[in-house]
Design a protein around this motif. Structure first.
Motif, mmCIF file in Angstrom:
data_model
loop_
_atom_site.group_PDB
_atom_site.id
_atom_site.type_symbol
_atom_site.label_atom_id
_atom_site.label_comp_id
_atom_site.label_asym_id
_atom_site.label_seq_id
_atom_site.Cartn_x
_atom_site.Cartn_y
_atom_site.Cartn_z
ATOM 1 N N TYR A 1 -72.229 23.259 10.152
ATOM 2 C CA TYR A 1 -73.038 23.556 11.328
ATOM 3 C C TYR A 1 -73.201 22.298 12.182
ATOM 4 N N GLU B 1 -77.087 20.308 16.716
ATOM 5 C CA GLU B 1 -77.619 20.523 18.057
ATOM 6 C C GLU B 1 -77.493 21.986 18.516
ATOM 7 N N ARG B 2 -76.695 22.789 17.808
ATOM 8 C CA ARG B 2 -76.460 24.168 18.221
ATOM 9 C C ARG B 2 -77.301 25.180 17.457
ATOM 10 N N VAL B 3 -78.101 24.720 16.504
ATOM 11 C CA VAL B 3 -78.938 25.636 15.718
ATOM 12 C C VAL B 3 -80.377 25.139 15.728
ATOM 13 N N HIS C 1 -78.091 32.302 13.621
ATOM 14 C CA HIS C 1 -76.845 31.809 13.039
ATOM 15 C C HIS C 1 -76.970 31.565 11.529
ATOM 16 N N TRP D 1 -68.552 31.877 16.027
ATOM 17 C CA TRP D 1 -69.350 30.664 15.868
ATOM 18 C C TRP D 1 -68.508 29.401 16.017
ATOM 19 N N GLU E 1 -67.787 28.999 19.748
ATOM 20 C CA GLU E 1 -68.988 28.583 20.485
ATOM 21 C C GLU E 1 -69.459 27.188 20.092
ATOM 22 N N GLY E 2 -68.824 26.570 19.096
ATOM 23 C CA GLY E 2 -69.219 25.237 18.675
ATOM 24 C C GLY E 2 -70.430 25.207 17.766
ATOM 25 N N VAL E 3 -70.818 26.362 17.226
ATOM 26 C CA VAL E 3 -71.922 26.400 16.255
ATOM 27 C C VAL E 3 -71.469 25.798 14.933
#
Length: 463
Positions: A21, A24-26, A55, A82, A85-87
């Motif tokens: 992960y 910064e995306r979660v 997520h 994911w 989207e860069g997750v």
């Protein structure tokens, strides 16, 4: 069959490019993690994880849809989205990962990597439990669809030097502390690398809702990787947690025509000479058997007593069942008194079953296995209670497997079923049977602490 030790190459743990992960995306790393798929209590625990973060990894390991095919397709689509989207993003280079868990007075450290798969006859990886075919089929379909190892197995091995660390001192000193006596420059190679790694800045650290602190360090230095490889080359490991996923790894490997990424599987290796695991029981929830019917069917097969609550007190009575009582002759005349015991719940009370009828045990428990296997509580539960007295089919519609005793009791009381609470198996019995090549009944043990799911994934197209 006796399995004396590894034949050939021993444990081969390969570095890989982890999929992780992007913080910064979660919402937080803690909010996207989950217990292993078979520990999540359904449906309540599953819903809680789904709502913790959109997520959360549970959407990959336990996707929800109307059919198995739709579930697996949904997980594959979610994993792909994911990544787009860069997750989730791959690490830049292959590595092994030192993983530390601390909480509830426990410190555990191990190494995560891609382990070379080996057939049982090599004696490199020792299972100790049977598996349920429908679970292996489901996990295999999920891995095929996603092309990924979504959560690591927990494997235990024993190093041979350097002495056990003072984990209590390390806990007191805080994250990154090297236990007194561990000797960052002493002991077997893997232990030496692990204790050096934890003195460096970590790759990530997070504290999950259960209070456990999870910390990860990357190992990519060639000298350290070689040090680990040389140390593990003569080792064998016991599957502590993840029998169905290991069986899935082997099944999917057998489907491949050429060597490739399916020849390895994601694992966490823990040296239990330094960081002993704890062993707990896995309890049964009988969905369609009411406690009144369960008790009525027992007849004279067991001594049955109602014991006082609350749950902790009733579990203490279960642990103490038959302890210190004089032996009575068994039906076989060997002077051995069966000490199996179970705790039934679901009607607002607790019922202790102990002192099973030796003659009935002799008729219902298979005689072609070692005595240690015949005396297991799980063996007696399945052979005598579930199969013979209660006639409960071993299928998900009839039996649920729950790691938490309180959750098992709560679900039984809410839905009118029966919770059967068990005692943990002694670890030495697990190792004894595994070395003999004898599998315990499925879901006999729960080793821990278990690695959090979601911190490290392995996408097979990354190697």
């Amino acid at each position: 069959m006796s399995i004396p030790g590894p034949v050939g190459h021993g444990l081969q743990l390969a570095p890989f490019r982890a999929l992780r992960y992007v913080p910064e995306r979660v919402g937080s790393l803690a909010a996207v993690t989950s217990p292993p798929y078979d520990v999540v209590v359904r449906p309540d625990g599953l819903r809680a994880l789904e709502t913790a973060d959109p997520h959360n990894i549970v959407r990959l390991i336990l996707p929800r849809a109307d059919t198995p095919e739709d579930r697996h397709r949904q997980a594959a689509d979610t994993l792909r989205r994911w990544q787009e989207e860069g997750v989730l993003a791959p690490d830049p280079e292959p590595a092994l990962y030192v993983y530390e868990q601390r909480g509830e007075g426990t410190l555990q450290r191990g190494v995560i990597g891609a382990l070379r798969l080996s057939p049982p006859e090599e004696g490199v990886v020792l299972p100790h439990e049977e598996v349920m075919p429908h679970v292996v089929e489901d996990r295999a379909a999920l891995m095929r669809a996603t092309g990924a190892n979504l959560e690591p197995l927990l494997l235990a091995y024993r190093g041979n030097g350097g002495g056990a660390p003072d984990a209590a001192a390390a806990l007191a000193d805080g994250p990154g502390a090297v236990p007194a006596g561990s000797g960052a420059g002493h002991g077997p190679g893997t232990a030496r690398v692990v204790e050096r790694a934890v003195t460096r800045p970590p790759l990530l650290a997070t504290t999950t809702e259960d209070g456990y602190r999870h910390t990860l360090w990357r190992i990519s230095d060639a000298a350290e990787l070689n040090e680990i490889a040389a140390d593990l080359a003569s080792r064998q490991a016991l599957i502590a947690d993840g029998h169905h996923r290991w069986a899935t790894y082997l099944r999917l490997q057998a489907e491949q025509r050429e060597p490739g990424p399916w020849d390895h599987g994601l694992v966490l290796l823990v040296d239990t000479a330094r960081y002993p695991l704890r062993v707990r029981a896995i309890h049964r929830l009988l969905h369609r058997l009411a406690p009144e019917a369960a008790l009525a069917a027992l007849g004279d097969a067991f001594r049955v007593r109602t014991v006082e609550g609350p749950l902790d007190r009733a579990l203490a009575a279960l642990d103490a069942a038959d302890a210190g009582e004089p032996s009575a002759p068994s039906a076989g005349g060997d002077g051995h008194h069966p000490r199996n015991a179970f705790l039934l719940a679901g009607d607002g009370r607790f019922h202790l079953l102990d002192r099973p009828d030796p003659a009935l045990l002799a008729r219902t428990v298979p005689a072609d296995r070692p005595q240690a296997w015949r005396e297991l509580d799980a063996t007696v539960l399945h052979a005598l209670l579930l199969d013979h007295l209660w006639q409960v089919p071993d299928s998900p519609a009839h039996i649920g497997y729950i790691h938490d005793a309180a959750a098992a009791v709560e679900q039984a009381e809410r839905h009118g079923g029966t919770a059967v609470l068990l005692r943990p198996v002694r670890e030495e019995v697990v190792h004894q049977l595994a070395r003999q090549g004898v599998a315990m009944p499925h879901k006999s043990t729960s080793f821990g602490p278990k690695p959090a799911t979601g911190l490290v994934l392995r996408a097979l197209d990354l190697g």
